[in-house]
Design an enzyme around this catalytic site. Structure first.
Site, mmCIF file in Angstrom:
data_model
loop_
_atom_site.group_PDB
_atom_site.id
_atom_site.type_symbol
_atom_site.label_atom_id
_atom_site.label_comp_id
_atom_site.label_asym_id
_atom_site.label_seq_id
_atom_site.Cartn_x
_atom_site.Cartn_y
_atom_site.Cartn_z
ATOM 1 N N GLU A 12 -10.085 2.113 -13.888
ATOM 2 C CA GLU A 12 -10.351 3.163 -13.603
ATOM 3 C C GLU A 12 -9.836 4.431 -14.555
ATOM 4 O O GLU A 12 -10.457 5.368 -14.670
ATOM 5 C CB GLU A 12 -9.922 3.759 -12.299
ATOM 6 C CG GLU A 12 -10.835 2.830 -11.155
ATOM 7 C CD GLU A 12 -9.999 1.706 -10.802
ATOM 8 O OE1 GLU A 12 -9.210 1.312 -11.440
ATOM 9 O OE2 GLU A 12 -10.628 0.977 -9.612
ATOM 10 N N HIS A 14 -6.827 6.337 -6.613
ATOM 11 C CA HIS A 14 -6.679 5.337 -5.338
ATOM 12 C C HIS A 14 -5.480 4.556 -5.091
ATOM 13 O O HIS A 14 -4.804 4.783 -6.649
ATOM 14 C CB HIS A 14 -7.816 4.644 -5.275
ATOM 15 C CG HIS A 14 -8.157 3.554 -6.250
ATOM 16 N ND1 HIS A 14 -8.467 3.887 -7.593
ATOM 17 C CD2 HIS A 14 -7.592 2.178 -6.463
ATOM 18 C CE1 HIS A 14 -8.335 2.573 -8.220
ATOM 19 N NE2 HIS A 14 -7.886 1.635 -7.572
ATOM 20 N N ASP A 41 -6.079 -1.943 -15.849
ATOM 21 C CA ASP A 41 -6.911 -1.403 -14.896
ATOM 22 C C ASP A 41 -8.459 -0.953 -15.567
ATOM 23 O O ASP A 41 -8.194 -0.588 -16.710
ATOM 24 C CB ASP A 41 -6.247 -0.551 -14.188
ATOM 25 C CG ASP A 41 -6.763 -0.752 -12.699
ATOM 26 O OD1 ASP A 41 -7.744 -1.138 -12.378
ATOM 27 O OD2 ASP A 41 -6.224 0.196 -11.783
ATOM 28 N N HIS A 93 -7.799 -5.506 -12.487
ATOM 29 C CA HIS A 93 -8.745 -4.660 -11.537
ATOM 30 C C HIS A 93 -9.384 -5.581 -10.904
ATOM 31 O O HIS A 93 -9.938 -6.668 -11.419
ATOM 32 C CB HIS A 93 -9.921 -3.729 -12.652
ATOM 33 C CG HIS A 93 -10.960 -3.126 -11.763
ATOM 34 N ND1 HIS A 93 -10.471 -2.232 -11.173
ATOM 35 C CD2 HIS A 93 -12.145 -3.393 -11.752
ATOM 36 C CE1 HIS A 93 -11.755 -1.836 -10.304
ATOM 37 N NE2 HIS A 93 -12.758 -2.189 -11.012
ATOM 38 N N HIS A 106 -4.181 4.909 -13.515
ATOM 39 C CA HIS A 106 -4.662 6.343 -12.999
ATOM 40 C C HIS A 106 -3.836 6.701 -11.704
ATOM 41 O O HIS A 106 -2.943 6.058 -11.315
ATOM 42 C CB HIS A 106 -6.061 5.816 -12.153
ATOM 43 C CG HIS A 106 -6.154 4.779 -11.224
ATOM 44 N ND1 HIS A 106 -5.843 4.945 -10.010
ATOM 45 C CD2 HIS A 106 -6.197 3.391 -11.601
ATOM 46 C CE1 HIS A 106 -5.432 3.591 -9.440
ATOM 47 N NE2 HIS A 106 -5.857 2.782 -10.419
ATOM 48 N N GLU A 122 -0.384 3.105 -7.949
ATOM 49 C CA GLU A 122 -0.283 1.928 -8.522
ATOM 50 C C GLU A 122 0.690 1.894 -9.866
ATOM 51 O O GLU A 122 1.419 0.943 -10.485
ATOM 52 C CB GLU A 122 -1.533 1.506 -9.244
ATOM 53 C CG GLU A 122 -2.638 1.014 -8.106
ATOM 54 C CD GLU A 122 -4.191 0.907 -8.396
ATOM 55 O OE1 GLU A 122 -4.307 0.511 -9.555
ATOM 56 O OE2 GLU A 122 -4.795 0.993 -7.435
HETATM 57 ZN ZN LIG Z 1 -6.526 0.712 -9.743
#
Ligand SMILES: [Zn+2]
Length: 277
Positions: free
Chosen positions: A10, A116, A8, A60, A104, A134
Site C-alpha cells: 500500500e 489500515h 508491503d 502483503h 503506510h 503496522e
Molecule cells: Zn499493510
C-alpha cells in the site's frame, strides 16, 4: 552487514486504491511489479553499502506479491503465509538493520493512502499507551531482537508516523496522499532512484557513525484493540484472557511483547473469518 527488508504494497509509489492492492484487482499486476522494483532498489542500495546478505519478507496479503525472478539474484525471499511473526517473519535470524518498503500509515490517519492496520476491521491498536499501526508493530518486533529500523519508503503520512516513532530513521516519500485513496505521485523511476540512493547512504552512515537504538518495549504489555464493529469483539472473546472494555474495545494482558503480538495477530485473523460484519 546483514540487512532485513519487510515489504508491503500500500505504500509503494503509484499505488493508491484496492484495484492495486487486492490480488485479482484491475491494476494489481502492475502494482506488484512496482513493489518488486522498489524492493530491488532498496536491496541494490544495501549491497552497495556493503551488505553481504539481504533477506526480504513479502508481507502483503498472503505473501505472494513480489515476482521472484525479477528480484536481484543475491536476495533471499521469505514468501507465503501464515507466518508466526507475520510481516516480520525471519527477523529473529539476526540482522544489523531493518528497512521498510511500501509501508503506510495506521488505521484512521488523515490523508494517508490506504491507511489500515492489518485489516479494515481494526480501528486502533494500543500497546502500553503507544498507539501503533503496522510501522510500530514491525519496529517493535525488530526491536525485540535488538534490530533497529533505519529506513522506510512509503507515503507522506506513513513517513511522518515512522519519523515520530523512530528517532534516527531516514525516509523517502514516494507519494503525497490527498485523501485515503488518492495521491500525487512522482514517476516510478524517480522513486526507485531515491530509494536506492537513500538506502545506500543511510546504511553507509550507520556503519560509519553507529546504528540507532532499536524501538523496544520491555516487560508486560497491555494490548488494547478497538474494532469497527461490536461483532468483532463477540468473536475474539472466545480467546482465553481477552476482556471486553466496551462495545468495540478489548484488552489483553500479555507477559511480554511476543505474546502481545501473537494475541494481536490471532485476533486480526479471527475477525476476518466471516464474510458478514
Ligand atoms: Zn499493510
Amino acid at each position: 552487514m546483514r540487512v532485513y527488508i519487510s515489504a508491503d504494497i500500500e505504500g509503494i509509489g503509484c499505488v493508491v486504491r484496492s484495484e492495486h492492492s487486492s490480488p485479482g484487482g484491475r491494476e494489481y499486476e502492475r502494482a506488484r511489479r512496482f513493489m518488486t522494483a522498489e524492493v530491488n532498489a532498496a536491496a541494490l542500495g544495501a549491497f552497495a553499502a556493503g551488505a553481504v546478505d539481504v533477506v526480504v519478507a513479502d508481507s502483503h496479503n498472503v505473501g505472494l506479491n513480489l515476482i521472484p525472478e525479477e528480484l536481484d539474484e543475491r536476495i533471499r525471499l521469505i514468501m507465503g503465509s501464515p507466518r508466526p511473526l507475520a510481516m516480520m517473519d525471519g527477523i529473529d535470524l539476526g540482522f544489523d538493520a531493518a528497512l521498510f518498503i511500501g509501508y503506510h500509515g495506521r488505521a484512521g490517519t488523515a490523508d494517508a493512502v490506504i491507511a489500515h492496520t492489518f485489516t479494515g476491521r481494526i480501528a486502533e491498536v494500543r500497546m502500553n499507551d503507544l498507539v501503533i499501526g503496522e510501522i510500530g508493530l514491525s519496529a517493535l518486533l525488530a526491536g525485540h531482537y535488538n534490530i533497529p529500523v533505519v529506513f522506510m519508503a512509503g507515503d507522506d503520512a506513513g513517513c511522518r508516523e515512522a519519523e515520530a516513532l523512530l528517532p534516527g530513521l531516514a525516509t523517502v516519500s514516494v507519494k503525497q496522499g490527498i485523501g485515503a485513496y488518492a495521491a500525487i505521485c512522482p514517476h516510478p523511476t524517480v522513486c526507485r532512484e531515491k530509494i536506492r540512493t537513500a538506502a545506500e547512504q543511510t546504511l553507509l552512515r550507520c556503519r560509519r557513525e553507529g546504528f540507532p537504538q532499536p524501538l523496544t518495549m520491555a516487560g508486560p504489555v497491555t494490548l488494547q484493540m478497538r474494532f469497527t464493529t461490536a461483532s468483532s469483539v463477540d468473536r475474539v472473546l472466545r480467546m482465553p484472557r481477552v476482556q471486553r472494555v466496551s462495545g468495540t474495545i478489548i484488552q489483553y494482558q500479555a507477559a511480554d511483547l511476543p505474546e502481545a503480538f501473537a494475541a494481536f495477530n490471532t485476533m486480526a485473523d479471527l475477525i476476518e473469518l466471516t464474510p458478514f460484519i
